[in-house]
Design an enzyme around this catalytic site. Structure first.
Site, PDB file in Angstrom:
ATOM      1  N   HIS A   1       3.284  34.589  17.339  1.00  0.00           N
ATOM      2  CA  HIS A   1       4.727  34.363  17.449  1.00  0.00           C
ATOM      3  C   HIS A   1       5.367  35.740  17.234  1.00  0.00           C
ATOM      4  CE1 HIS A   1       3.280  30.500  15.746  1.00  0.00           C
ATOM      5  NE2 HIS A   1       4.259  29.931  16.392  1.00  0.00           N
TER       6      HIS A   1
ATOM      7  N   ASP B   1       5.645  36.630  13.641  1.00  0.00           N
ATOM      8  CA  ASP B   1       4.411  36.881  12.874  1.00  0.00           C
ATOM      9  C   ASP B   1       4.099  38.365  12.879  1.00  0.00           C
ATOM     10  OD1 ASP B   1       3.998  34.113  13.087  1.00  0.00           O
ATOM     11  OD2 ASP B   1       2.642  34.366  14.800  1.00  0.00           O
TER      12      ASP B   1
ATOM     13  N   HIS C   1      -2.203  17.617  16.365  1.00  0.00           N
ATOM     14  CA  HIS C   1      -0.999  17.023  16.963  1.00  0.00           C
ATOM     15  C   HIS C   1      -1.350  15.725  17.669  1.00  0.00           C
ATOM     16  CE1 HIS C   1       0.993  21.298  17.286  1.00  0.00           C
ATOM     17  NE2 HIS C   1       0.637  20.966  16.054  1.00  0.00           N
TER      18      HIS C   1
ATOM     19  N   ASP D   1      -5.447  24.227  21.205  1.00  0.00           N
ATOM     20  CA  ASP D   1      -5.339  24.706  19.826  1.00  0.00           C
ATOM     21  C   ASP D   1      -6.361  23.917  19.023  1.00  0.00           C
ATOM     22  OD1 ASP D   1      -3.490  26.624  20.320  1.00  0.00           O
ATOM     23  OD2 ASP D   1      -1.955  25.844  18.962  1.00  0.00           O
TER      24      ASP D   1
HETATM   25  C1  XUL Z   1       2.643  24.010  14.836  1.00  0.00           C
HETATM   26  C2  XUL Z   1       1.829  24.701  15.853  1.00  0.00           C
HETATM   27  C3  XUL Z   1       2.313  26.050  16.259  1.00  0.00           C
HETATM   28  C4  XUL Z   1       2.135  26.351  17.704  1.00  0.00           C
HETATM   29  C5  XUL Z   1       2.760  27.645  18.132  1.00  0.00           C
HETATM   30  O1  XUL Z   1       2.151  22.781  14.457  1.00  0.00           O
HETATM   31  O2  XUL Z   1       0.811  24.225  16.296  1.00  0.00           O
HETATM   32  O3  XUL Z   1       1.652  26.983  15.473  1.00  0.00           O
HETATM   33  O4  XUL Z   1       0.798  26.394  18.055  1.00  0.00           O
HETATM   34  O5  XUL Z   1       4.108  27.698  17.838  1.00  0.00           O
HETATM   35 CO    CO Z   2      -0.619  24.920  17.660  1.00  0.00          CO
END
Ligand code: XUL
Ligand code: CO
Length: 435
Positions: A100, A103, A270, A295
């Site tokens: 980000h 960061d 998620h 992710d």
């Molecule tokens: C939050 C998340 C973030 C995104 C990028 O839950 O997963 O870190 O991957 O903004």
């Molecule tokens: Co994420």
């Protein structure tokens, strides 16, 4: 130069090794389905967890030891972190990373000062990438931490906040392009609501779509070719987030004519917060030709929030890699460990152990998924299960050329259908043969 991770670069020693600082399964150049493991897996490290996560939780302060960090918001401190991060990537043989904007560089008093700080760090990242060969998998803008985004960023009811967010994303896309980033992610943590009592959902979604169209236009204007990723998540920090799951994202992208530039970035924790399995979310995305990146983490069934733990479950990594291999592999995307250590694992070396575990778990998942595919029984079973649709009549249905009247004739003359077993347990046994 001073080093911060007290070990040699981690290398592959094979399944019999008892060395906790070695890979037991991740052998970067070993061929699987004719391609080196590292090209299948495309591991990435997230700057926010590796360098910036202090390991706090909703009940307590951070515990992480960061001997390289003076705790200040200075650009100098930000530049120092870059060296530490690249030492980490090198020791782990991780070739990609993600960030980000906030960061890598501090948010300062005003936007121009923050952007200037960002430029200084991006210049250093660029040098480090050239020196080491590491690549930026994706960049993103943090539109959720600062208090100005409390009501949302691209869905804020306040146009001044919306403009601020637009400026931040514009800059973050430009920095991503400057670093030859392969993609750019939108995760909308505040793009949702806490209560519908004060929310015009229709207007907020229209604003979000307009925002994303402007992002597409800007990417085109500056020649950033990579895909944009939308990362679904149902809640946390908002009560409801508009990008709640893969199906909701696809619906949104279709409704607002954004399918072309976007792909989905699917995160395990998620998916489970949305009440789905990771396998489900990946399959929904891949079926739409929209699975871009992953992710890679996991949640904790006993803790209610997004714990972002490291993936260690071989069953899970096998399922992920079955979908990834099934779609022909990643193109621009990869496996970004959006994962953090537990609060009790506060030493820098815990970062090394954590990533070894995640990388080995995915290496095993890859090998197992490839073996299941080579065996062929699973795919054959699924193919046969739909075999009746391979008939002339079935093909008529699938090509949209059949009618209810025609099907009624079949039903009237065919009698009661005798059903075949779904054999779930037999298939579960089959998977366990390989795990
Ligand atoms: C939050 C998340 C973030 C995104 C990028 O839950 O997963 O870190 O991957 O903004
Ligand atoms: Co994420």
């Amino acid at each position: 130069m001073k080093t911060y991770f007290d070990c040699d670069p981690v290398s592959y020693e094979g399944a019999d090794s008892k060395n906790p600082l070695a890979f037991k399964h991740y052998n970067p150049d070993e061929l699987v389905e004719g391609k080196p493991m590292k090209e299948h897996l495309r591991f990435a490290a997230p700057y926010w967890h590796v360098m910036r996560n202090v390991l706090g939780d909703p009940f307590g302060a951070g515990t992480a030891q960061m001997p390289w960090d003076d705790g200040s918001d200075s650009v100098d401190n930000a530049l120092k972190r870059v060296d530490v991060f690249f030492e980490f990537l090198h020791k782990m043989s991780i070739e990609f990373y993600c960030w980000h904007d906030r960061d890598i560089a501090p948010e300062l008093n005003d936007l121009a000062a923050s952007s200037k700080a960002l430029d200084a760090v991006v210049a250093k990242l660029k040098d480090k990438q050239a020196e080491t060969g590491a690549k930026l998998l994706w960049g993103t803008a943090c539109l959720f931490s600062h208090p100005r985004y409390a009501h949302g960023a691209a869905t804020s009811p306040d146009l001044r906040v919306y403009a601020y967010a637009a400026a931040q994303v514009k800059k973050a896309i430009e920095c991503t392009k400057e670093l030859d980033g392969l993609g750019y992610t939108f995760w909308g943590g505040r793009e949702g609501y806490a209560t519908l009592l004060n929310t015009n959902m229709k207007r907020e979604l229209d604003h979000l779509a307009a925002f994303l169209h402007m992002a597409v236009d800007h990417a085109k204007a500056i020649g950033f070719d990579g895909p944009f990723y939308i990362e679904p998540k149902p809640r946390e920090p908002s009560t409801h987030q508009y990008d709640s799951d893969a199906a909701a994202c696809l619906n949104f992208l279709r409704e607002y004519d954004l399918m072309e530039k976007f792909r989905l970035n699917i995160e395990t924790n998620h998916a489970t917060l949305a009440g789905h399995s990771m396998e489900h979310e990946l399959t929904v995305s891949a079926n739409a030709g929209m699975l871009g990146s992953v992710d890679a983490n996991r949640g904790d069934t006993l803790v209610g929030w997004d714990t972002d733990q490291f993936p260690t479950d071989i069953y899970l990594t096998t399922q992920v890699m079955l979908v990834v291999l099934g779609m022909g592999g990643f193109t621009t995307g990869g496996l970004n460990f959006d994962a953090k250590r537990r609060r009790e694992s506060h030493e820098p070396m815990d970062l090394i152990y954590a990533h070894i575990g995640g990388m080995d778990a995915f290496a095993r998942g890859l090998k197992i998924a490839a073996a299941i595919r080579a065996d062929g029984r699973l795919a054959d079973f699924v193919k046969q299960r739909y075999g009746s649709f391979d008939s002339e009549l079935g093909q008529k249905v699938e090509s949209g050329k059949c009618s209810f009247a025609e099907l009624e004739k079949v039903a009237l003359s065919g009698g009661e259908p005798t059903l075949a077993s779904g054999r779930q347990e037999m298939l579960e046994n089959l998977i366990n043969e390989f795990i």
